[in-house]
Design a protein around this motif. Structure first.
Motif: not given
Lengths: 197, 125
Positions: A49-55, B93-111
């Motif tokens: 569910s978290n993965a889908m909500i994020q998407d 090892e030596d590889a790039e990584f990317f983690w993406n995240a979306v704020a749970p709501s418009k209230r989010a101002a920082s993380y």
């Protein structure tokens, strides 16, 4: 001496019984890394569910141009696994997160019988009509959330590989077009004799 | 005297090599996590005010780590959300990584982003 022996043996017996009693401990929801089951469990529903909500939030398709929230109805979520599971575990997590996001309001007319049957109070003189819902005041759903959970199992190199697939879609009820679709796979490797149902 | 300076300089370089620099106001990284670099950027989507964040970095070694984003409102209060769960990933090892995240709501101002190799077993003693 006999008295002492009696006390000592009863003490020993109490201690033995105590040792046999199984200990139940609490698990911290936020930091749970205890062993996983081969069957679907709470953490799998959370992960999917978290993965889908994020998407959903990332795509931005749930953002109305006027900033108002969509009215969502939870439609059918099919359980096509070998397990007896409550699919509400998945839909509930998604609807809570979507409501918290402010992008969606969920209509409960399908799962809460009182929404429809409360209209009968209109006929009753026993009730103060100020709180009784007027005809035509229910918010009709604009979007529908539906989905399916499937399970496939394979034996690979003497191990059982179990694949769960969570597929969900959100459909615009005005035109029947799907505005979002997501799929999340959870794969597990277990002993080949493991039974998941 | 010269020798002392050289040794001190080498020690300084060695200490620089073993301690990665990162923004401690955003990241909290366990000392057992071996990274070459880690950074983050975020944007607020104009259309709906949704905050999107990305962490990018390079791993020093093959390792499994947990990470999570914790979101805060404009007053610095933590936003309670199921999206702030630990996520386990394998880094190479030596590889790039990317983690993406979306704020749970418009209230989010920082993380803040927490990275660790061990979250314990979760048993509350």
């Amino acid at each position: 001496m006999k008295q002492y022996m009696k006390i000592l043996s009863s003490l020993l017996m109490v201690m033995t019984l105590n040792a046999c009693a199984t200990q139940t401990v609490l698990i911290d929801n936020e930091n749970d890394s205890t062993e996983r089951a081969a069957a679907l469990e709470g953490r799998d529903f959370e992960m999917a569910s978290n993965a889908m909500i994020q998407d959903m939030l990332d795509m931005g398709t749930l953002s109305k141009p006027n900033g108002q929230p969509y009215i969502l109805v939870i439609s059918r979520i099919e359980n096509d696994t070998m397990q007896r599971i409550d699919v509400d575990e998945l839909s509930k997590a998604i609807r809570i997160a979507l409501m918290k996001s402010g992008k969606v309001r969920v209509t409960a007319f399908k799962e809460d019988d009182m929404v429809m049957s409360s209209s009968q109070l209109r006929k009753s003189k026993e009730f103060n009509q100020a709180n009784v819902r007027k005809a035509g005041s229910l918010a009709a759903p604009e979007l529908s959330l539906s989905g399916k959970i499937t399970q496939r199992e394979f034996i690979v190199s003497g191990k059982k590989r179990i694949e769960y697939r969570f597929s969900m879609s959100i459909t615009d009820l005005k035109n029947g077009l799907t505005i979002w679709e997501g799929e999340e796979k959870i794969k597990k490797l277990a002993d080949k004799d493991t039974v998941t149902w | 005297m010269k020798k002392i300076f050289v040794v001190a300089f080498l020690l300084f370089l060695a200490s620089c090599a073993s301690h990665m620099m990162y923004d401690q106001t955003i990241f909290s990284i366990s000392s057992d996590v071996k990274l070459v670099a880690i950074n983050t950027n975020s944007t607020v989507r104009e259309r709906d005010g949704q905050m999107l964040a990305q962490v990018m970095g390079i791993s020093k070694t093959n390792q499994s780590v947990y990470y999570k984003f914790v979101w805060f409102d404009a007053n610095g209060m933590k936003i309670s959300t199921s999206l702030s769960q630990w996520k386990k990933v394998n880094l190479r090892e030596d590889a790039e990584f990317f983690w993406n995240a979306v704020a749970p709501s418009k209230r989010a101002a920082s993380y803040r982003v927490y990275v660790t190799d061990d979250i314990g077993d979760g048993i509350i003693e």
